[in-house]
Design an enzyme around this catalytic site. Structure first.
Site, mmCIF file in Angstrom:
data_model
loop_
_atom_site.group_PDB
_atom_site.id
_atom_site.type_symbol
_atom_site.label_atom_id
_atom_site.label_comp_id
_atom_site.label_asym_id
_atom_site.label_seq_id
_atom_site.Cartn_x
_atom_site.Cartn_y
_atom_site.Cartn_z
ATOM 1 N N GLY A 496 0.822 -1.204 0.000
ATOM 2 C CA GLY A 496 0.000 0.000 0.000
ATOM 3 C C GLY A 496 0.854 1.251 0.000
ATOM 4 N N GLY A 498 0.377 5.501 1.065
ATOM 5 C CA GLY A 498 -0.459 6.552 1.607
ATOM 6 C C GLY A 498 0.208 7.908 1.502
ATOM 7 N N ALA A 499 -0.353 8.862 2.228
ATOM 8 C CA ALA A 499 0.143 10.233 2.144
ATOM 9 C C ALA A 499 1.551 10.354 2.714
ATOM 10 C CB ALA A 499 -0.807 11.169 2.893
ATOM 11 N N GLY A 501 3.985 7.812 2.889
ATOM 12 C CA GLY A 501 5.009 6.921 2.381
ATOM 13 C C GLY A 501 4.434 5.603 1.925
ATOM 14 N N VAL A 503 4.052 1.382 2.252
ATOM 15 C CA VAL A 503 3.994 0.331 3.268
ATOM 16 C C VAL A 503 4.394 -0.987 2.620
ATOM 17 C CG1 VAL A 503 2.575 -0.821 4.992
ATOM 18 C CG2 VAL A 503 2.129 1.571 4.414
ATOM 19 N N LYS A 518 6.390 0.837 7.314
ATOM 20 C CA LYS A 518 6.113 2.072 6.576
ATOM 21 C C LYS A 518 7.414 2.852 6.417
ATOM 22 C CE LYS A 518 2.397 4.433 7.512
ATOM 23 N NZ LYS A 518 1.682 4.456 6.207
ATOM 24 N N ASP A 613 -6.010 13.193 9.218
ATOM 25 C CA ASP A 613 -6.298 12.488 7.965
ATOM 26 C C ASP A 613 -7.163 11.249 8.230
ATOM 27 O OD1 ASP A 613 -6.278 12.062 5.257
ATOM 28 O OD2 ASP A 613 -4.308 11.123 5.198
#
Length: 777
Positions: A496, A498-499, A501, A503, A518, A613
Site C-alpha cells: 500500500g 499513503g500520504a 510513504g 507500506v 512504513k 487524515d
C-alpha cells in the site's frame, strides 16, 4: 449433443474409476509424524504426489508437489501466508485427529483449519490429501481449498477462487485471482479489487446460472459444467483418454491463467497448452502505482510516467514516484507543463469530472489545479476526469480513445538532476581550488587531524548519551535500515501507499512474525529532536482501536516505522471493494470502534494527538472485524513547509474540515468532521461522492440531511429492515459532526455518549449553516 453426452459418460467413468482407486491407498495412521530434514514426506500409492515439508525461503513450508518431476512443482501450500517453519518443527497427525505443526518453542499450529476427529489420512494419486473419519468418509480434503492450482478431477466451485503466488520462488498470496462467480461466470481480477471495471479476463458466461463449476480432466480438458451436467464452455480441445501427459491448471504470478502439460514423470519443462490471454500486459496491476505496462518483444515492461522515477530501479514492478517535490505547485515558484500520453488506460477514481469539454480545456483544468496530478480525457465522449496519485492498473492499448495528461515541472532541476549537477559543481570546485590550497593543506594537515579526532571522541560521547536517553524514553524496538531492508526482501513486497510513504510487508523475529513496515517520505531533514519526541508520543499510546507500533528505524536519513500487520486490509476495502457486505450491527460496531480510537487520541492520551487524515483508507480491520486507526501522529513528521500556515491543507479531499480553507486554527474538531463523513459512508455503504446516482444524491452529506429533513432516513441504508430509531440517532450524530462551525461540533466523548444512547440528541441544523448559539462541548 451425442458428442457431449459421450464426453459426460467418459468423465463420469473416470471419476468412478478414480474413486475406486482411492480406496486402495494405504492410510496414514494417527501419531504419524514428519520432520523437515531427511526428505521426509508421505507419498501417494503410485509415488506421483508427495505431501510434507519442502524447502522454502529461509525455512520450510508444508504442501503437495509432483514427486517425480524436477524442478519441484508445488500444487498446494498449507497456510501459504504464514512465515516458514524452522528445521526443528514437526508435523504431527495427533491423537485428536488433527494435523498440527509443533515447534521447539512449544507452539502448536493447525495447518488445516479446525478439522478434527479424523481417524486416518491419505495422500491420493489424484494429488488430493484427505482426512477420513472412522467410517472411512472424507471429512476434509485439500481439493476443497485450492491455492493457485487445480488438478485433473478437481473442480472450482461457485464462490471459490485461485490466487497467484508472488513469484515462482515465493508461494505467498500474490496480486491476481481467478474467481468462479455465483452467476456462472469465470473471471480474473486483481486481488482486493473485485468489481466489474477491474476484470481483465472473463469466460463471458454470466448468464449461465447457479452451480456452475470449472473442471479439469485427465486429458487436460478445461471446461465449465452446469448443474444439469452439461458443458457450457470449453477452453481446451477434447483429446482421447491417455495415461500421458500429466496436466495442471494454474494462475501464475504474472496474472495469466494457464493449462500446462508434462510429457513424463521426469525432469523437463511444463508445456503451455492454453492460456487465458496472450497479451502479458492484460493483467491489471502487473506494474506498480504510477507506472504502466507495455510490450517489448511480447514481454511486459514497466515504465514510469514523465516526471517519475522507479521506487526501486532493481524491481521495476514496485511502482514509480515523482522526481520533484510534491508541494512544488503549492509554492508557485516553479513552472509546470502538461504532457500528453496517448493510448494509456488507468483505473478511474476521479475527484472531479467535466463533460462536453474539449481536450485543450481538460489539459488547462489540470494545469491550474494543484490537486490534479493527472487528467484522463476520453476523446469520443469528450469527458475529462481529474485524478490524484497514486494511479493504478496502467497499461497501453486503448486505441487512441483516451489521452492521459501528466503534469510535470519545467525550468528547474529534478531531484536526481540536482544531485548530479551538485556533484559536478563540487568536483569542479575541488579541482580549481586544490592547487592554491595544497601548501596550506600540508601545513595544517597535522593540526587538523588532531582537532578532528578530538571532536569525534566528543561526538561519540554525546551520541552515546543521546541514544541511551532515546532508548529509555521509547519502549519500542530499534531496527537498523539493513534489518528492515532484509525483512522486506529489499522493499519489494509493497502492500500500500499513503500520504506519508509506502507500506511494505515484512517478516521479523527470525521469521516468526509478519509486520507492516512504513517507509516515511517527506519527513524533516534536520528534525531529529522532532522525530524523537514524536516517537515518544506514539510509543506510549496503546489502545485496542489503534494499530500498534512495534518499532522504528532512525538510521541516517532513513525513517521507518514497524506496525502490527493487519491482513484484512482497510475499511475502504470492506465497504467499497469487497463482495462481503458488513451487516447493520457490524457497521455500528465499526463506527464505535473508530470513535473510541479518536477519543483516546484527543483526551485519554498523555498528550493530545490530532490525526488530521481520518478516512476509510486509514482505518484497518483486524481478523476479528475490529476497526483500528492507523497513521495517527504522523502528521508532525511532515516537512515544515506543509504546516507553516493555517491555510495549508492536510488530509484527503472530501474529509477535511471547512476551517482548513478559512485561515482558522486547526483543533481536534477537524477530526470530528472527518469522522462524521466516514460515519455516513459506513451506514450508507457508499463513497462521499458518487457520479452514477441521481444529482440530489451525489453529495452524501447533503443527501443525508435531505433525507433526515424529509423523515426518510430509511432510504440511506441498503438493508430492508433496520431499527429506524437507532438509524435516526446515528444520522443525527453524523450531522452534528459535520457542522460547518467547529464550535458546533460535539467532542468525541459526547459523540460516543450519543451513539450509545446515553444522552438525548437535539435535531441538528443543515451542516453548511453557521451555528454559533449552541455548543456541544
Amino acid at each position: 449433443m451425442a458428442l457431449l453426452f459421450s464426453l459426460f459418460l467418459l468423465i463420469t467413468t473416470c471419476i468412478i474409476f478414480t474413486t475406486q482407486a482411492q480406496t486402495t491407498v494405504s492410510n496414514i495412521s494417527l501419531v504419524s509424524s514428519l520432520s523437515p530434514t531427511g526428505d521426509s514426506h508421505w507419498l501417494s500409492e503410485s509415488g506421483q504426489f508427495a505431501f510434507g515439508f519442502y524447502p522454502y525461503g529461509n525455512g520450510f513450508a508444508i504442501g503437495i508437489w509432483f514427486q517425480n518431476i524436477q524442478p519441484r512443482t508445488v500444487v498446494w501450500t498449507a497456510n501459504r501466508d504464514e512465515t516458514p517453519f524452522s528445521s526443528h518443527a514437526t508435523l504431527l497427525f495427533n491423537t485428536e485427529g488433527r494435523l498440527v505443526v509443533q515447534e521447539n518453542q512449544g507452539r502448536e499450529i493447525s495447518i488445516i483449519g479446525n478439522a478434527s476427529f479424523a481417524s486416518s489420512a491419505s495422500m491420493l494419486d489424484t494429488g488430493n490429501f484427505v482426512l477420513f473419519n472412522s467410517s472411512s468418509e472424507i471429512i476434509w480434503q485439500s481439493f476443497d481449498y485450492p491455492t493457485d492450482t487445480i488438478l485433473p478431477g478437481q473442480r472450482l466451485s461457485p464462490g471459490h477462487r485461485l490466487v497467484s503466488d508472488v513469484s515462482e520462488a515465493n508461494h505467498t498470496s500474490g496480486k491476481f485471482q481467478i474467481v468462479m462467480q455465483p452467476d456462472g461466470n469465470l473471471v480474473q481480477y486483481p486481488v482486493g479489487a473485485v468489481k466489474h471495471n477491474t476484470a481483465y479476463w472473463s469466460a463471458g458466461t454470466f448468464t449461465a446460472g447457479d452451480n456452475v463449476t470449472m473442471n479439469l480432466d485427465n486429458n487436460g480438458h478445461l471446461y465449465l459444467l452446469n448443474a444439469t451436467g452439461f458443458i457450457i464452455k470449453n477452453f481446451t480441445e477434447t483429446v482421447s483418454v491417455s495415461c500421458d501427459p500429466i496436466h495442471r491448471a494454474s494462475i501464475d504470478a504474472d496474472g495469466i491463467f494457464r493449462v500446462y502439460s508434462h510429457s513424463s514423470n521426469q525432469s523437463g519443462n511444463w508445456s503451455i497448452r492454453w492460456s487465458s490471454t496472450e497479451n502479458k500486459c492484460d493483467p491489471y496491476g502487473l506494474c506498480g502505482v504510477n507506472s504502466y505496462c507495455t510490450l517489448m518483444d511480447r514481454n511486459p515492461i514497466c515504465k514510469c510516467l514523465p516526471g517519475f522515477d522507479f521506487i526501486d530501479p532493481d524491481w521495476t514492478d514496485s511502482g514509480c514516484r515523482r522526481n520533484y517535490s510534491e508541494d512544488a505547485c503549492i509554492r508557485k515558484d516553479q513552472n509546470f507543463e502538461v504532457q500528453d500520453m496517448n493510448s494509456l488506460s488507468w483505473e478511474e477514481d476521479p475527484y472531479a469530472t467535466f463533460e462536453s469539454i474539449s481536450k485543450d480545456d481538460c489539459r488547462e483544468e489540470c494545469r491550474r489545479d494543484c490537486n490534479c496530478e493527472v487528467a484522463i480525457y476520453k476523446n469520443l465522449k469528450q469527458v475529462c476526469h481529474k485524478l490524484k496519485l497514486p494511479l493504478r492498473f496502467g497499461r497501453r492499448g486503448t486505441g487512441g480513445r483516451v489521452t492521459t495528461f501528466v503534469k510535470i515541472v519545467t525550468g528547474f532541476q529534478t531531484i536526481n538532476e540536482g544531485r548530479v549537477k551538485k556533484s559536478k559543481l563540487r568536483m569542479d570546485f575541488f579541482i580549481t581550488g586544490i592547487a592554491s590550497l595544497t601548501v596550506a593543506f600540508l601545513v595544517l594537515a597535522l593540526s587538523g587531524v588532531i582537532i578532528y579526532r578530538h571532536r569525534i571522541q566528543q561526538y561519540k560521547r554525546i551520541s552515546d548519551q543521546r541514544d541511551a536517553r532515546f532508548v529509555e524514553d521509547v519502549t519500542l524496538k530499534s531496527f537498523t535500515y539493513e534489518e528492515l531492508k532484509s525483512a522486506t526482501n529489499n522493499f519489494r513486497d509493497s502492500i500500500g501507499r499513503g500520504a506519508y510513504g509506502t507500506v511494505f510487508r515484512g517478516i521479523i523475529s527470525n521469521g516468526r512474525r509478519i509486520v507492516a513496515i512504513k517507509r516515511l517520505e517527506r519527513v524533516v531533514d534536520d528534525g531529529e529532536r522532532d522525530f524523537r519526541n514524536e516517537m515518544k508520543a506514539i510509543g506510549k499510546t496503546h489502545h485496542r482501536n489503534l494499530v500498534q507500533l512495534l518499532g522504528y528505524c532512525y538510521d541516517g536519513t532513513n525513517r521507518l516505522l514497524v506496525y502490527e500487520y493487519m491482513k484484512n486490509g482497510s475499511l475502504a476495502d470492506f465497504l467499497f471493494k469487497s463482495n462481503l457486505k458488513i451487516n447493520w450491527e457490524g457497521r455500528l460496531a465499526i463506527i464505535l470502534n473508530i470513535a473510541r480510537g479518536i477519543f483516546y487520541l484527543h483526551e485519554e492520551c498523555h498528550i493530545q494527538i490530532i490525526h488530521c487524515d481520518i478516512k476509510p483508507e486509514n482505518i484497518l480491520m483486524d481478523d476479528k472485524g475490529h476497526a483500528k486507526i492507523a497513521d495517527f501522529g504522523l502528521a508532525k513528521l511532515l516537512l515544515p513547509n506543509q504546516s507553516k500556515t493555517f491555510t495549508e491543507i492536510r488530509g484527503t479531499r472530501g474529509y477535511v474540515a471547512p476551517e482548513w480553507h478559512r485561515n482558522m486554527p486547526i483543533t481536534a474538531k477537524a477530526d470530528v468532521y472527518s469522522f462524521g463523513v466516514i460515519l455516513f459512508e459506513i451506514i450508507c455503504c457508499r463513497r462521499r461522492t458518487e457520479t452514477n446516482v441521481p444529482d440530489n444524491e451525489a453529495m452524501l452529506v447533503d443527501w443525508v440531511y435531505d433525507c433526515f429533513k424529509a423523515n426518510e432516513v430509511s432510504k440511506l441504508v441498503p438493508e430492508d429492515e433496520v431499527d429506524k430509531k437507532k438509524l435516526g440517532r446515528v444520522v443525527k450524530v453524523g450531522l452534528w459532526c459535520t457542522q460547518d462551525e467547529p464550535s458546533s461540533r460535539p467532542s468525541m466523548k459526547k459523540v460516543i455518549l450519543m451513539l450509545e444512547g446515553t444522552v438525548n440528541i437535539a435535531d441538528p441544523p443543515c451542516p453548511t449553516s453557521i451555528v454559533s448559539s449552541q455548543s456541544l462541548e
